[in-house]
Design a protein around this motif. Structure first.
Motif, PDB file in Angstrom:
ATOM      1  N   UNK A 190       9.756 -17.120  36.706  1.00 32.68           N
ATOM      2  CA  UNK A 190      10.019 -18.426  36.122  1.00 32.68           C
ATOM      3  C   UNK A 190       9.461 -18.460  34.706  1.00 32.68           C
ATOM      4  N   UNK A 191      10.178 -19.097  33.809  1.00 35.50           N
ATOM      5  CA  UNK A 191       9.649 -19.331  32.455  1.00 35.50           C
ATOM      6  C   UNK A 191       9.012 -20.711  32.476  1.00 35.50           C
ATOM      7  N   UNK A 192       7.755 -20.757  32.110  1.00 30.88           N
ATOM      8  CA  UNK A 192       7.083 -22.052  32.086  1.00 30.88           C
ATOM      9  C   UNK A 192       6.075 -22.076  30.948  1.00 30.88           C
ATOM     10  N   UNK A 193       5.668 -23.247  30.590  1.00 28.28           N
ATOM     11  CA  UNK A 193       4.664 -23.396  29.536  1.00 28.28           C
ATOM     12  C   UNK A 193       3.296 -23.612  30.165  1.00 28.28           C
ATOM     13  N   UNK A 194       2.350 -22.807  29.727  1.00 21.98           N
ATOM     14  CA  UNK A 194       0.973 -22.914  30.209  1.00 21.98           C
ATOM     15  C   UNK A 194       0.022 -22.863  29.023  1.00 21.98           C
ATOM     16  N   UNK A 195      -1.157 -23.408  29.237  1.00 22.91           N
ATOM     17  CA  UNK A 195      -2.197 -23.246  28.238  1.00 22.91           C
ATOM     18  C   UNK A 195      -2.844 -21.887  28.420  1.00 22.91           C
ATOM     19  N   UNK A 196      -2.885 -21.131  27.331  1.00 26.69           N
ATOM     20  CA  UNK A 196      -3.391 -19.763  27.345  1.00 26.69           C
ATOM     21  C   UNK A 196      -4.366 -19.561  26.188  1.00 26.69           C
ATOM     22  N   UNK A 197      -5.264 -18.598  26.366  1.00 27.11           N
ATOM     23  CA  UNK A 197      -6.167 -18.213  25.281  1.00 27.11           C
ATOM     24  C   UNK A 197      -5.507 -17.108  24.448  1.00 27.11           C
TER      25      UNK A 197
END
Length: 870
Positions: A190-197
Motif C-alpha cells: 500500500x502507498x500511504x503517508x507516514x511521519x518518518x525521520x
C-alpha cells in the motif's frame, strides 16, 4: 614448537600454536593515539553481518586486508586493523519469530562462532577493539550522534509517501517491493503517508559530488555509480497555470510546477504528465473512480525506478488542461502517468515527443499530436520532421517562435531568461538524490532517542538518560512493530513538562550503524561518540576493502555521515576512506540432480561417467560457475577448508589465482595444488635448516650460481614489494613461486662457493616475504632456520641495490591477464624474440592451441600478455 615431522608441514599443530603466540604477546594491539614517531596506517574491511557462518567471500575480503596489515607493520607503520559486527537487522528478528529465541542471544551466538573461525584464519586483528552495533555501548553513542545531528538541523521528522506492508506492518524500501508485493510477506503493498525521520543528505549533494574528484585511489566504476546516483542536472522550474481550476481545488492547486532539463524544447510540448501521487491526482481520485482505480494500479506496479522503467507506459486523462507559458492561447492536457515519480523533481513533467522516446511512445499510444522542435545541423526546417524516433542530440531549434535558429545551448539560456523575466520560472539545479529516510518499524535496531509529548512536541531524550536500551521482553507473535506493541517500554514522562508521553518506537535503518563505525574503532571505549585526538590521528581509513555491491548506499552514506560528523565537531575530516578496493567474488560450479534440485558439493562424488550423488549414484548435472550462494548450495564452508588443508593454504590459494579485483573460482584441484606447493616450500626450508651451515659472511670469491641466486633473491624483494604496494597479491605469489623454484634448484649446486650463504639468505628472505600471505608457516620456517625474532615483529627486507642489475630477467606470460607461465631471458633481448619465446613456452603453447591471438601486450622485461579469441 611442535612435534611436526621434519619434512612435512603439520598445520593442525602449527597454526594454533602461532595464533596463541601472537595473542599472548598482544602483537597486534595499538593505542588509541598511535606513536607519533611512526607513520600510521588504518586498514579496514567492511565488517560482517553475524549470520552464523563465514563464507569464502569473507575469507577473501579479510585475507586481503590482513596481507596489507601485516605488510605495513613490517614496513614500520603503526597499523590499526580492527574487527566488529554489523549486528542489527531483520534476520535476527525473523529468527526470534521463527525459532523462539531472542535476537540478542541469536546474534551473540553467531558472533562467537564467526569470531572463532576468523581467529583460525590467523588474521592480525585488533580484537581488543571489537564491538557489535547491537550493544548499548555502541548504539548509545549513536543516539548521541543522532541528537547532535538533530540539533544541527541535519535531521528532521516529516510526512512522506512510503511503501507499507500491511502484513509485516512496516515501511519497505523500493528495492524490497517485488511485483507490487512485500519481499517477505508477499502482501500487496500500500502507498500511504507516514511521519518518518530523514537525514538531510541532500544538503551535502554538491560536496559529495565534488569530493569524488579527490578520491584518486577509488575505482572509477564506483565513482561513476555514485555520480549517477547523486544525479546532478541543470535546468529550469516552470509553472504551468491550470486553464480552469475546479471549485473543490485549493489555491495551491491552481498551477503545476515542472522541472525540466530541456527548456529549449518547451514549444514542442504535447501534454503534461503528473505522478499518481501528485496532490492534483489525489484530489481528483476522491470523486473519480476511474482515476482512483488507475492510481491503485500504478501502486501495484512496484515503486523502484527499474520496475517503472521496464513497465508499459500508461496514463489517464484528467480532463484538466494547462496554459503554455509562452503561448497563452495554447492549452495542453494533464495526464496522470505511471512513469512519473513523485520524489524526483516536482512529480510532474511536460511531454515533448519529438525529443524523447518515452514521450513519443506515450503520444502514439494515446493519439496525442505533437510537432518537431529540434533538428540536426544541416537539415531544413521546412522538411525535417520527427515521426517514430525522436531526435535527442544537440542541434538547431525550429517551430519555436523566438527560439528559432538558436542552437540548443543558446535556446536553453534564452528560454530560462524569458521564464525568469515573466516570473513563471527560474534556473535551478536538480538532484536525483533524495533525503535519507531512516525510520524502520522494527525491534532489532537502534532506538531513535526522542519522546513525543502532546504539549511539548518532539523532545530529545536527555543525555543522562542515554542509552535508550531495547527491552528484552517483546512479543514477536503479534503483527507490527514489537516496540509499539510493548505494554510499558514506550510509556514515559516528558523530560520538560513531566506529563505522560510516548517514546519513539521506530528504530534506525541499519545503514546508519555502518555509516560511522570506522570512526568509533579509533577509540571504542570512550563515553563520547569519538575521541577527537584519536579519530583525527587515525582517520581517514588508508585502505578500505569490500564488495562492489556497496558502491552506492553504504559508501555514499558513510561519506555523508563523515561530513555531518565534521559539521557537529565529532571528526576532523570530510572523506572517510582514502583508498577503496573492491574485491571480486568467489565462484564455484553449481550442481543439480535429475529432478532439478540444487545439490551441495559435499553431496557429490566422481564416477566413471561424471558426477553422481553420494550414496545414491544418481547422475548430477554440472552447471555454471557462479557466485557461491546458499540458495544454489554451491558454497564451501571455510571451516571445512581449514580442517582439510589449513588456513595458510586457503589464504594462499584465494589470493593466487586471479587479480583480487576479479572473480575467482574455488576448486578442489586448486586447493590441493596449493597445499602441495606449500609442502614443497616447507621441505626446501627444512632441508636448508638441517643441511646448510650458517655462515656469517660471503667468501671473497663466489660462484656464478650463488651470485645468480642472490640476485634473484634481491630482485624478488623488489618485485614482491611493488606487487603488494599495487594490491597485486597474485603477482607477489607468482614471484615467490619463482624464488622457491630457484631455491630448490640451488640444491644441485650446493657445493659451489658462496652457495651456502646464498641459500640461507634466500630461505630467510623467503620467510619474510611470505609472512603477510602465509603467516603461520612463515613463522615456523623462520624458527626452523634458527631465528628467534617472530616474523610478525621483523622489519621488511631491503634489497641490496648492487644485486638488482639483472643478468637475466624472468618475464610473466599471461593469457587474457591470467598467469600461464614464465620465461627467463636476457634483459636486452628484442621484443619480437621475447614474444616468440613466450609463445613457445610449454604451458603457454598448450593454452594457445586452437586460439587466435588478437592482441599482444608487451611490458619490457616484465610481462607478455596474449589476448585471444576463439
Amino acid at each position: 614448537m611442535s612435534d611436526s615431522s621434519p619434512t612435512s608441514y603439520n598445520f593442525q599443530q602449527t597454526e594454533p600454536f602461532w595464533q596463541k603466540e601472537w595473542e599472548t604477546r598482544r602483537l597486534f594491539d595499538v593505542p588509541d593515539v598511535p606513536d607519533p614517531n611512526l607513520p600510521k596506517y588504518y586498514v579496514l574491511e567492511m565488517f560482517p553481518y553475524p549470520s552464523g557462518q563465514l563464507h569464502m567471500g569473507h575469507v577473501r575480503n579479510y585475507t586481503l586486508g590482513d596481507v596489507v596489515a601485516r605488510y605495513k607493520r613490517a614496513r614500520g607503520y603503526s597499523v590499526l586493523h580492527p574487527m566488529g559486527w554489523d549486528a542489527f537487522g531483520l534476520p535476527a528478528e525473523n529468527a526470534a519469530r521463527d525459532r523462539g529465541v531472542s535476537p540478542a542471544k541469536w546474534t551473540m551466538e553467531n558472533i562467537a562462532t564467526m569470531r572463532a573461525e576468523l581467529k583460525r584464519l590467523g588474521f592480525s586483528l585488533n580484537w581488543n577493539r571489537e564491538f557489535a552495533t547491537c550493544q548499548p555501548e555502541y548504539y548509545g553513542q549513536q543516539q548521541k550522534l543522532f541528537l547532535s545531528l538533530m540539533k544541527e538541523g541535519l535531521l528532521e521528522r516529516r510526512e512522506s509517501w512510503v511503501n507499507w506492508d500491511p502484513v509485516d506492518q512496516t515501511v519497505l524500501a523500493n528495492e524490497q517491493v517485488i511485483d507490487g508485493k512485500g519481499w517477505r510477506s508477499g502482501a500487496p503493498i500500500e502507498k500511504k503517508q507516514l511521519f518518518q525521520w530523514f537525514l538531510k543528505i541532500t544538503e551535502f549533494a554538491q560536496p559529495l559530488l565534488d569530493g569524488l574528484k579527490t578520491l584518486d585511489q577509488w575505482p572509477d566504476r564506483v565513482k561513476t555509480m555514485q555520480e549517477r546516483w547523486l544525479g546532478r542536472s541543470e535546468g529550469a522550474k516552470v509553472r504551468f497555470s491550470l486553464s480552469h481550476v475546479p471549485a473543490e481545488f485549493e489555491e495551491n492547486l491552481s498551477s503545476v510546477e515542472v522541472f525540466t532539463t530541456r527548456p529549449d524544447t518547451l514549444f514542442g510540448m504535447a501534454f503534461l504528465a503528473i505522478s499518481p501521487d501528485h496532490p492534483i491526482a489525489a484530489k481528483l481520485a476522491k470523486n473519480n473512480s476511474k482515476i482512483a482505480e488507475f492510481i491503485a494500479e500504478c501502486h501495484r506496479l512496484g515503486t523502484s525506478e527499474e520496475a517503472i522503467e521496464k513497465a508499459e507506459k500508461k496514463g489517464i486523462d484528467t480532463g484538466l488542461t494547462v496554459v503554455h507559458p509562452f503561448m497563452p492561447d495554447q492549452q495542453y492536457p494533464i495526464w496522470i502517468a505511471n512513469f512519473v515519480l513523485m520524489d524526483y523533481g516536482t512529480g510532474a513533467v511536460f511531454g515533448c515527443p519529438s525529443g524523447d522516446q518515452r514521450d513519443i511512445d506515450f503520444a502514439r499510444k494515446y493519439n496525442i499530436p505533437f510537432k518537431t522542435v529540434i533538428m540536426p545541423e544541416g537539415e531544413s526546417p521546412e522538411t525535417y520532421t520527427v515521426t517514430d524516433a525522436p531526435y535527442i542530440g544537440a542541434g538547431i531549434v525550429i517551430n519555436s517562435q523566438f527560439l528559432n535558429g538558436l542552437t540548443t545551448t543558446q535556446a536553453k539560456k534564452e528560454a530560462i531568461s524569458r521564464l525568469e523575466t515573466m516570473n513563471i520560472g527560474k534556473r535551478v539545479v536538480n538532484w536525483r538524490l533524495r533525503d535519507w529516510g531512516i525510520s524502520r518499524q522494527r525491534y532489532w535496531g537502534c532506538p531513535i532517542p526522542v519522546i513525543h509529548c502532546s504539549s511539548c512536541g518532539i523532545v530529545p531524550v536527555p543525555q543522562d538518560q542515554l542509552p535508550v536500551i531495547l527491552p528484552e521482553d517483546v512479543d514477536f507473535s503479534l503483527s507490527g512493530n514489537p516496540l509499539d506493541n510493548h505494554p510499558t517500554w514506550k510509556h514515559v514522562k516528558c523530560p520538560h513538562c513531566h506529563q505522560d508521553a510516548i517514546r519513539e518506537t521506530d528504530t534506525c535503518d541499519t545503514f546508519v550503524d555502518s555509516s560511522w563505525y570506522f570512526a568509533r574503532f579509533t577509540a571504542p571505549q570512550v563515553q563520547t561518540p569519538t575521541d577527537l585526538n584519536a579519530v583525527n590521528r587515525w582517520m581517514p581509513v588508508d585502505q578500505y576493502i569490500g564488495g562492489i555491491e556497496h558502491a552506492i548506499l553504504h559508501l555514499l552514506y558513510a561519506r555523508f555521515f563523515t561530513r555531518a560528523m565534521h559539521q557537529t565537531g565529532h571528526i576532523g575530516v570530510d572523506e572517510p576512506f582514502n583508498a577503496l578496493f573492491t574485491q571480486g567474488m568467489v565462484m564455484h560450479e553449481s550442481y543439480k540432480d535429475s529432478e532439478g534440485n540444487w545439490v551441495a558439493p559435499d553431496e557429490i562424488e566422481k564416477s566413471e561417467n561424471g558426477f553422481v550423488k553420494r550414496g545414491t549414484g544418481q547422475a548430477i548435472t554440472v552447471g555454471r560457475i557462479e557466485k557461491m550462494s546458499k540458495s544454489k548450495k554451491n558454497t564451501i564452508a571455510p571451516s571445512v577448508i581449514i580442517e582439510r588443508f589449513g588456513a595458510d593454504t586457503a589464504r594462499w590459494f584465494i589470493l593466487s589465482d586471479n587479480p583480487p579485483e576479479r572473480d575467482m573460482e574455488w576448486t578442489e584441484e586448486g586447493a590441493i595444488a596449493t597445499s602441495r606447493f606449500l609442502q614443497r616450500l616447507y621441505r626446501i626450508i627444512v632441508s636448508i635448516a638441517q643441511d646448510v651451515p650458517v655462515l656469517m659472511s660471503l667468501p671473497d670469491d663466489i660462484a656464478n650460481s650463488a651470485d645468480g641466486l642472490r640476485r634473484m633473491t634481491h630482485r624478488t624483494i623488489v618485485a614482491v614489494t611493488e606487487a603488494l604496494d599495487a594490491f597485486a597479491m597474485n603477482v607477489a605469489i607468482a614471484r615467490l613461486h619463482e624464488l622457491t623454484n630457484a631455491l630448490g634448484e640451488a640444491e644441485k649446486s650446493a657445493n659451489d662457493s658462496g652457495m651456502a650463504f646464498a641459500r640461507r639468505e634466500a630461505a630467510y628472505i623467503l620467510c619474510l616475504l611470505c609472512g603477510p600471505l602465509v603467516p603461520h608457516m612463515a613463522e615456523e620456517m623462520a624458527r626452523l632456520l634458527g631465528h628467534d625474532q617472530l616474523i610478525a615483529q621483523t622489519a621488511w627486507p631491503k634489497a641490496d641495490a648492487s644485486l638488482l642489475t639483472a643478468t637475466r630477467v624472468v618475464i610473466a606470460v599471461q593469457i587474457k591477464g591470467k598467469l600461464r607461465g614464465t620465461i627467463e631471458v636476457s634483459p636486452d633481448l628484442d621484443k619480437d624474440t621475447v614474444i616468440g619465446l613466450a609463445r613457445e613456452e610449454r604451458t603457454v603453447a598448450k593454452f594457445l592451441e586452437g586460439k587466435t591471438i588478437v592482441k599482444t601486450i608487451y611490458v619490457p622485461n616484465k610481462i607478455v600478455n596474449f589476448v585471444v579469441g576463439g
